[in-house]
Design an enzyme around this catalytic site. Structure first.
Site, PDB file in Angstrom:
ATOM      1  CB  CYS B 174      -0.889   0.041   1.234  1.00  0.00           C
ATOM      2  SG  CYS B 174      -1.893  -1.424   1.491  1.00  0.00           S
ATOM      3  CG  HIS B 178      -1.896   5.352  -1.056  1.00  0.00           C
ATOM      4  ND1 HIS B 178      -2.469   6.472  -1.615  1.00  0.00           N
ATOM      5  CD2 HIS B 178      -2.404   4.302  -1.744  1.00  0.00           C
ATOM      6  CE1 HIS B 178      -3.310   6.097  -2.578  1.00  0.00           C
ATOM      7  NE2 HIS B 178      -3.279   4.792  -2.680  1.00  0.00           N
ATOM      8  NE  ARG B 222      -9.313   2.366  -4.404  1.00  0.00           N
ATOM      9  CZ  ARG B 222      -8.577   2.648  -5.458  1.00  0.00           C
ATOM     10  NH1 ARG B 222      -8.652   3.827  -6.017  1.00  0.00           N
ATOM     11  NH2 ARG B 222      -7.798   1.771  -6.003  1.00  0.00           N
ATOM     12  CB  CYS B 226      -5.847  -0.806  -3.272  1.00  0.00           C
ATOM     13  SG  CYS B 226      -6.092   0.971  -3.220  1.00  0.00           S
TER      14      CYS B 226
END
Lengths: 226, 265
Positions: B174, B178, B222, B226
């Protein structure tokens, strides 16, 4: 991508370090002040990951089996210097030169690959490298014409030109050729835990595709170097 | 309808493509403004409210007695405190996993079967609408996930691990997208989810209506996409890894105003 003016010297040092085993990588994982609590969390994290994912298409749960490098690069902080050196040495040892000795292909083919973000998801049909793009523009600026570029990686606009590569076949260009090939093949050879996928090492791109990307970066005629 | 939205988005983004001074986010903000009186999310919200009150399932019951964390039937403010610990299930649950519990216990529906249903099909359509309405009931409120329970704290730690866990053929986590400030994929701005990314950004912006697909996406969907782009295997709907990530992002976003259901490209 770090500019490496003395790639040969660095390479020699790293090869000397390459003898260290993979176990050493694991030992480099971040430790906390509470080893017992940390171990319990390790166990429940493993159980959570195992229970939470399933196979879908080409994306199987074995993708969650981390290699030593992935495990060492999952702490959220940069690895300790000694660990980083080990990762870089071991990564450099995986780099294979092109079997036909040619480093540069067709930059126009490279541009097509750079544009493509396809490959390796559970909605992709095949895990073969031929089905994969290079994903380059997702993270890098490359040409002046393409303004839809990401910024996770540094700009590679004028990559070859800025590094003084006027004739990629010349001996003067060789260190930069080797470095760039190594970077594409296994980015961790020069920057442990880099965000950049290890395209050659992980079989994401084949030699031919990497040669095209090399040309995109280093061919003086490439749009990257205009 | 979808084509019109895309066309309008094109106009809104057109300038930013010509002049780099304006980011894609600015274009989206402009587009949001144009739709102030008609965010298509409202259609999903209205449907969600109906579904909450409607008697359904083998037990022919509504969801009006569902406890989303603030007591049976309390919807307002529930969204900005999820995921949280629930004593009856002895689990930390996000909105979707909690709804599954209510649909099973109150209405007699099969939670496991709903979790297995592909997005956009069957009862998953119900889930999207419910998530849209429930989140809308907390619009403008600040994210305030509880962290008092030991399990909530443990899930935060597990979520943090998951966030930085690198795997798969491309070594992504992730955090690849991010985990830094002010980064983009192509022209898409990426929120830094290691800390509070600000009002209406990241966790405080989902569920959202996605213009590009004409769909309402919950946080579950969502996160699912991802993981697809991370080249990971398939995360189960309402699985613990998705809930743990929700705790991590939600707690990090403490104090951020929720704009859900938002509108996205």
């Amino acid at each position: 991508m770090k500019v490496n003016v003395n790639a040969n010297a660095k390479k020699a040092t790293l090869i000397a370090l390459a003898g260290l085993g993979a176990a050493a990588l694991v030992a480099g994982c971040a430790t906390t002040a509470d080893p017992a609590g940390s171990q319990a969390l390790d166990a429940s994290f493993k159980a959570m990951m195992q229970a939470s994912f399933r196979d879908e298409g080409i994306a199987k749960v074995d993708r969650l089996q981390q290699d030593a490098g992935q495990a060492a690069c999952s702490s959220g902080a940069a690895p300790a210097e000694a660990t980083a050196k080990r990762i870089e040495a071991e990564s450099l040892a995986t780099v294979k030169p092109p079997s036909d000795g040619k480093y540069l292909g067709d930059w126009k083919e490279g541009e097509k690959l750079a544009q493509s973000g396809r490959g390796m998801t559970w909605t992709d049909k095949s895990a073969a490298s031929s089905a994969n793009g290079g994903n380059c523009y997702n993270c890098h600026q490359l040409t002046k014409a393409e303004i839809s570029f990401g910024t996770i990686g540094p700009s590679l606009y004028n990559y070859g030109k800025l590094r003084g590569v006027t004739d990629p076949a010349s001996p003067a260009a060789k260190p930069m050729i080797d470095y760039t090939w190594g970077k594409l093949y296994n980015a961790w050879a020069y920057n442990a835990c880099s965000n950049m996928p290890r395209f050659g090492h992980k079989g994401l791109l084949d030699e031919k595709q990497m040669q095209h990307l090399m040309a995109l970066l280093l061919d003086p005629k490439s749009a990257v170097n205009q | 309808m979808k084509r019109i939205f895309l066309g309008m988005l094109g106009v809104a983004l057109g300038l930013s493509v010509q002049a780099q001074t304006k980011s894609a986010a600015d274009g989206i903000a402009e587009y949001r403004k144009m739709l102030e009186d008609g965010n298509p999310a409202e259609l999903f919200e209205a449907k969600g409210e109906d579904l909450w009150k409607k008697k359904r399932g083998p037990k022919n019951a509504s969801l009006e007695q569902c406890d989303l964390g603030k007591g049976p039937g309390v919807v307002k403010g529930a969204w900005v405190e999820l995921p949280r610990w629930f004593a009856d299930t002895r689990r930390v649950q996000d909105l979707e996993s909690r709804l599954l519990t209510c649909m099973e216990t109150l209405q007699g529906l099969n939670a496991a079967e709903i979790a297995r249903t592909p997005f956009g099909k069957g009862e998953q359509v119900t889930m999207e609408a419910l998530a849209a309405w429930i989140s809308a009931e907390s619009r403008g409120m600040k994210m305030a996930l509880p962290q008092a329970h030991a399990e909530e704290q443990r899930m935060y730690q597990l979520g943090q691990r998951a966030f930085f866990f690198r795997g798969g053929p491309m070594d992504f986590a992730c955090s690849t997208c991010h985990g830094e400030k002010d980064k983009r994929i192509r022209l898409q701005d990426l929120p830094d989810l290691r800390s509070n990314p600000g009002d209406g950004i990241g966790f405080a912006a989902w569920p959202a209506y996605r213009v590009s697909s004409g769909e309402m996406w919950s946080m579950q969907r969502r996160l699912n996409d991802c993981y697809r782009q991370q080249r990971f295997p398939y995360p189960g709907y309402a699985s613990d890894v998705t809930i743990a990530l929700g705790v991590y992002m939600g707690v990090n976003a403490k104090g951020a105003a929720s704009i859900a259901p938002a509108i996205k490209r």
